[in-house]
Write an enzyme that holds these catalytic residues in place. Sequence first.
Site, mmCIF file in Angstrom:
data_model
loop_
_atom_site.group_PDB
_atom_site.id
_atom_site.type_symbol
_atom_site.label_atom_id
_atom_site.label_comp_id
_atom_site.label_asym_id
_atom_site.label_seq_id
_atom_site.Cartn_x
_atom_site.Cartn_y
_atom_site.Cartn_z
ATOM 1 N N ARG A 45 57.283 29.641 20.224
ATOM 2 C CA ARG A 45 56.180 28.895 19.616
ATOM 3 C C ARG A 45 56.113 27.462 20.145
ATOM 4 N NH1 ARG A 45 55.956 30.729 13.252
ATOM 5 N NH2 ARG A 45 54.518 32.455 13.602
ATOM 6 N N LYS A 209 57.703 38.133 3.979
ATOM 7 C CA LYS A 209 56.573 37.423 3.350
ATOM 8 C C LYS A 209 55.653 38.442 2.669
ATOM 9 C CE LYS A 209 56.555 33.465 6.444
ATOM 10 N NZ LYS A 209 55.843 32.783 7.530
ATOM 11 N N GLY A 362 56.961 34.758 14.247
ATOM 12 C CA GLY A 362 58.105 33.979 14.721
ATOM 13 C C GLY A 362 59.395 34.796 14.735
ATOM 14 N N GLY A 385 51.390 36.414 10.131
ATOM 15 C CA GLY A 385 50.340 36.574 9.118
ATOM 16 C C GLY A 385 48.954 36.357 9.724
HETATM 17 P P1 ADP Z 1 57.573 37.060 11.027
HETATM 18 O O1 ADP Z 1 58.196 35.684 11.172
HETATM 19 O O2 ADP Z 1 57.816 37.891 12.232
HETATM 20 O O3 ADP Z 1 56.124 36.994 10.628
HETATM 21 P P2 ADP Z 1 58.577 37.320 8.317
HETATM 22 O O4 ADP Z 1 58.757 35.848 8.298
HETATM 23 O O5 ADP Z 1 57.565 37.924 7.415
HETATM 24 O O6 ADP Z 1 58.341 37.806 9.825
HETATM 25 O O7 ADP Z 1 59.945 38.041 7.927
HETATM 26 C C1 ADP Z 1 61.179 37.774 8.579
HETATM 27 C C2 ADP Z 1 62.323 37.786 7.582
HETATM 28 O O8 ADP Z 1 62.339 39.022 6.864
HETATM 29 C C3 ADP Z 1 63.688 37.677 8.233
HETATM 30 O O9 ADP Z 1 64.263 36.437 7.850
HETATM 31 C C4 ADP Z 1 64.484 38.864 7.662
HETATM 32 O O10 ADP Z 1 65.813 38.553 7.315
HETATM 33 C C5 ADP Z 1 63.671 39.233 6.432
HETATM 34 N N1 ADP Z 1 63.871 40.633 5.979
HETATM 35 C C6 ADP Z 1 63.617 41.764 6.665
HETATM 36 N N2 ADP Z 1 63.980 42.852 5.944
HETATM 37 C C7 ADP Z 1 64.483 42.405 4.768
HETATM 38 C C8 ADP Z 1 65.031 43.030 3.613
HETATM 39 N N3 ADP Z 1 65.132 44.361 3.513
HETATM 40 N N4 ADP Z 1 65.438 42.233 2.601
HETATM 41 C C9 ADP Z 1 65.346 40.882 2.690
HETATM 42 N N5 ADP Z 1 64.835 40.224 3.752
HETATM 43 C C10 ADP Z 1 64.409 40.977 4.787
HETATM 44 C C1 3PG Z 2 54.271 31.790 10.246
HETATM 45 O O1 3PG Z 2 55.490 31.669 10.445
HETATM 46 O O2 3PG Z 2 53.709 32.899 10.109
HETATM 47 C C2 3PG Z 2 53.400 30.546 10.271
HETATM 48 O O3 3PG Z 2 54.109 29.426 10.747
HETATM 49 C C3 3PG Z 2 52.818 30.265 8.900
HETATM 50 O O4 3PG Z 2 53.843 30.039 7.958
HETATM 51 P P1 3PG Z 2 53.546 30.259 6.381
HETATM 52 O O5 3PG Z 2 53.392 31.751 6.164
HETATM 53 O O6 3PG Z 2 54.732 29.678 5.680
HETATM 54 O O7 3PG Z 2 52.258 29.534 6.068
HETATM 55 MG MG MG Z 3 58.904 34.296 9.752
#
Ligand code: ADP
Ligand code: 3PG
Ligand code: MG
Length: 406
Positions: A45, A209, A362, A385
Site C-alpha cells: 500500500r 471486519k 491489506g 472493503g
Molecule cells: P483485509 O485486510 O485483507 O481486508 P481483514 O482486515 O478483514 O482483511 O481481516 C484480516 C484479519 O482477520 C487478520 O488479522 C486475521 O488474523 C483475522 N482473522 C482471520 N480469521 C480469523 C478468525 N477465525 N478469528 C479471528 N480473527 C481472524
Molecule cells: C482497509 O484496510 O480496508 C482500509 O484501510 C480501510 O480501513 P477501515 O476498514 O478501518 O476503514
Molecule cells: Mg485488514
Amino acid sequence: MLAGIKRMQEVLGIQDVDIQNKNVMIRVDFNVPLDKDFNIMEDTRMRESIPTINYCIDNGARSVVLVGHLGRPEPKFDGDKQSQFSFNHLVKRLERLLNKEVFFAHSLQMAKQLQSAHANPVILIENLRFYKGEKENDPEFAKQLADLCEVYVNDAFGTSHRKHASTYGIATHVPTKVAGFLLKKEINSFAKALANPLRPVLLVVGGSKVSSKLKLLHNILDRVDKIIIGGAMSNTFLKALDYNMQASLVEEDLIEEALHILDKAKQKGVHVYLPVDVVSTTHLEHTDQVQITPAQDIPLNHMAVDIGPATSKLFSLVIQNSQTIIWNGPLGVYEVPLFSRGSFQIAHSISNTYAFSLIGGGDTIDVLTRAGYKDSVSFISTGGGASLELLEGKILVAFDVLDRKP
Ligand code: ADP
Ligand code: 3PG
Ligand code: MG
C-alpha cells in the site's frame, strides 16, 4: 455496475491540474499490517502511492502533505494518541521508498509550521483517526485539513468507501481535488476485470471486519455464482446454522443478516461453501491446546482460528472449478504461523488455476506475499472493503467529491 465504474473513471487526475508552487495534500492508504514490534510486514500500500508522491515532488509542489490512517484507534479525547497506531512506525520506510527526508508532524498545527519552515518539504501527519473529527466527517476538522493545501489528491483507494473528513468532507473546502495515479489505476483495472467476467465467478471472503463486510454480501449475491466464506466471517454464519462456536469471534448482531444472506443465496442458486472442519485453540499463544475438529464439534472454550484440512481440500476444488476468482480476507489468524495454513493453501490453489484472479485487502496481500504467490495472480488491489463495495455495484463515496471534466 459498469455505469457506476465509468462515472468513477471520469474524475480528473493529477496530471490534469497545475500543482507548481501549490501546497498539495495527498490522502494515502498506509494502513499496512504491523507485527507486535511495529515492524511493517507488507508495504504494498505504501509502494503503490510512491508514483503520486514523486510526481508532486518532481512537478514543483510547494509542499507535499501526506495524510491517512492506521488501524482503528478509538480516541477517548481529541488527539488521543495510542502509540501502537502511530504513523511514526512508517516514517523510516517512507523515507527509504522516496529516498528523501520526510518530516513527521504530530499535529495539523505542526504541519503548518513545517510548511513555512522548509523549502518543498514532504510532511507526514500523524494518524488522522486520533482525531474524532476524522471518522465523524466533522466539517470543522475537514476545514482544518483543507487549510493546509490548495490541491487535494486522493490516492487512498483502500479507504475510498469511507465517508470521512480526509476522504470526503475536505473536498468542499479545497478548490482543486483530483485522483492520484493509484486511484486511477485501480478503477481502470476493475473496469477491465468486471466488464465481461468469465463464469463461474467465485468470491472468497474471510478476515475479521465482519460488521462492515457481511452486509455487502447481500448485493454481491447478484453478481457471483459461488461464495466461499472463511475466517472470522464464517463463525457468524456457522453460529446462524446453530453450531456451537464456543469462544470463537462471532457477531451476534449479524446472525439474522447471515440467515437472510443464506436464504437469498438459495433463491438465486448461488452456492455457499462454509468450513466443514476448523483448527481451534483456547489462546493464540497456547499451541499445546490446538485441535482440529468438525465445525460442529469445537471443544469447550476453544475458538476457531483457521479452516481445517478437509475444508482446504473442499475449497480448493471449488477454486479449481471457477473461471473468475475474487478474494478478500484471510481464512484464519495467519499472523500466527500455526494458524496460517488454511490461508496459504487457498493462496496456493488460487495461484495454480488458469482463472482470472483478483486479490484485495491489506492483510490478504500480506498472506499472498508470505506464501510467495504475489506474482502468480492476475490483479492485486490495495482495497479490501473498498473492492467489495465496488463489486456490490456502489459508487465509492470518495470518487463522488473529486473534480470531473466539464
Ligand atoms: P483485509 O485486510 O485483507 O481486508 P481483514 O482486515 O478483514 O482483511 O481481516 C484480516 C484479519 O482477520 C487478520 O488479522 C486475521 O488474523 C483475522 N482473522 C482471520 N480469521 C480469523 C478468525 N477465525 N478469528 C479471528 N480473527 C481472524
Ligand atoms: C482497509 O484496510 O480496508 C482500509 O484501510 C480501510 O480501513 P477501515 O476498514 O478501518 O476503514
Ligand atoms: Mg485488514
